[in-house]
Motif scaffolding. Structure first.
Motif, mmCIF file in Angstrom:
data_model
loop_
_atom_site.group_PDB
_atom_site.id
_atom_site.type_symbol
_atom_site.label_atom_id
_atom_site.label_comp_id
_atom_site.label_asym_id
_atom_site.label_seq_id
_atom_site.Cartn_x
_atom_site.Cartn_y
_atom_site.Cartn_z
ATOM 1 N N UNK A 1 34.271 5.815 -35.895
ATOM 2 C CA UNK A 1 34.315 5.545 -37.343
ATOM 3 C C UNK A 1 35.686 5.881 -37.926
ATOM 4 N N UNK A 2 36.270 6.987 -37.453
ATOM 5 C CA UNK A 2 37.605 7.369 -37.925
ATOM 6 C C UNK A 2 38.662 6.364 -37.473
ATOM 7 N N UNK A 3 38.550 5.906 -36.233
ATOM 8 C CA UNK A 3 39.485 4.909 -35.720
ATOM 9 C C UNK A 3 39.387 3.636 -36.548
ATOM 10 N N UNK A 4 38.173 3.213 -36.843
ATOM 11 C CA UNK A 4 37.974 2.002 -37.647
ATOM 12 C C UNK A 4 38.556 2.175 -39.051
ATOM 13 N N UNK A 5 38.323 3.339 -39.656
ATOM 14 C CA UNK A 5 38.843 3.603 -40.999
ATOM 15 C C UNK A 5 40.372 3.597 -40.999
ATOM 16 N N UNK A 6 40.978 4.255 -40.005
ATOM 17 C CA UNK A 6 42.430 4.284 -39.897
ATOM 18 C C UNK A 6 42.989 2.889 -39.659
ATOM 19 N N UNK A 7 42.341 2.116 -38.814
ATOM 20 C CA UNK A 7 42.804 0.761 -38.509
ATOM 21 C C UNK A 7 42.739 -0.125 -39.747
ATOM 22 N N UNK A 8 41.673 0.002 -40.506
ATOM 23 C CA UNK A 8 41.526 -0.767 -41.741
ATOM 24 C C UNK A 8 42.593 -0.370 -42.754
ATOM 25 N N UNK A 9 42.802 0.938 -42.918
ATOM 26 C CA UNK A 9 43.822 1.410 -43.856
ATOM 27 C C UNK A 9 45.217 0.967 -43.414
ATOM 28 N N UNK A 10 45.461 1.011 -42.115
ATOM 29 C CA UNK A 10 46.751 0.603 -41.568
ATOM 30 C C UNK A 10 47.047 -0.858 -41.895
ATOM 31 N N UNK A 11 46.056 -1.717 -41.732
ATOM 32 C CA UNK A 11 46.233 -3.135 -42.047
ATOM 33 C C UNK A 11 46.518 -3.328 -43.536
ATOM 34 N N UNK A 12 45.804 -2.597 -44.386
ATOM 35 C CA UNK A 12 46.008 -2.701 -45.828
ATOM 36 C C UNK A 12 47.403 -2.221 -46.227
ATOM 37 N N UNK A 13 47.833 -1.101 -45.640
ATOM 38 C CA UNK A 13 49.151 -0.558 -45.960
ATOM 39 C C UNK A 13 50.271 -1.485 -45.497
ATOM 40 N N UNK A 14 50.109 -2.061 -44.315
ATOM 41 C CA UNK A 14 51.132 -2.993 -43.812
ATOM 42 C C UNK A 14 51.235 -4.218 -44.717
ATOM 43 N N UNK A 15 50.103 -4.710 -45.198
ATOM 44 C CA UNK A 15 50.108 -5.866 -46.098
ATOM 45 C C UNK A 15 50.791 -5.510 -47.421
ATOM 46 N N UNK A 16 50.460 -4.346 -47.956
ATOM 47 C CA UNK A 16 51.090 -3.920 -49.212
ATOM 48 C C UNK A 16 52.597 -3.742 -49.025
#
Length: 72
Positions: free
Chosen positions: A8-23
């Motif tokens: 769950x933590x890996x998924x949360x980090x991966x999702x946040x990482x994608x959002x941050x890279x897009x921003x």
């Protein structure tokens, strides 16, 4: 000693990482567009660049958390 992230933590980090890279990419485009216009508000550009730098640092932190430590 290391620690492992839960799935769950890996998924949360991966999702946040994608959002941050897009921003980060969006800010890059916005800064370029503002600078091309010419009559640009330097304070606004400076704020965008600071936000972009913060995002870069946060992306690095998340990537480090997702990368397992390898003891040589």
């Amino acid at each position: 000693m290391g620690f492992e992230l839960s799935p769950d933590e890996v998924e949360a980090f991966t999702t946040e990482l994608a959002r941050l890279r897009e921003e980060h990419r969006d800010l890059d485009s916005a800064i370029d567009a503002l600078e091309r216009v010419g009559a640009v508000n330097q304070i606004q550009v400076q704020r965008l660049k600071k936000r972009k730098l913060y995002l870069k640092d946060r992306i690095a932190q998340i990537e480090d958390a997702l990368t397992p430590d390898i003891i040589a």
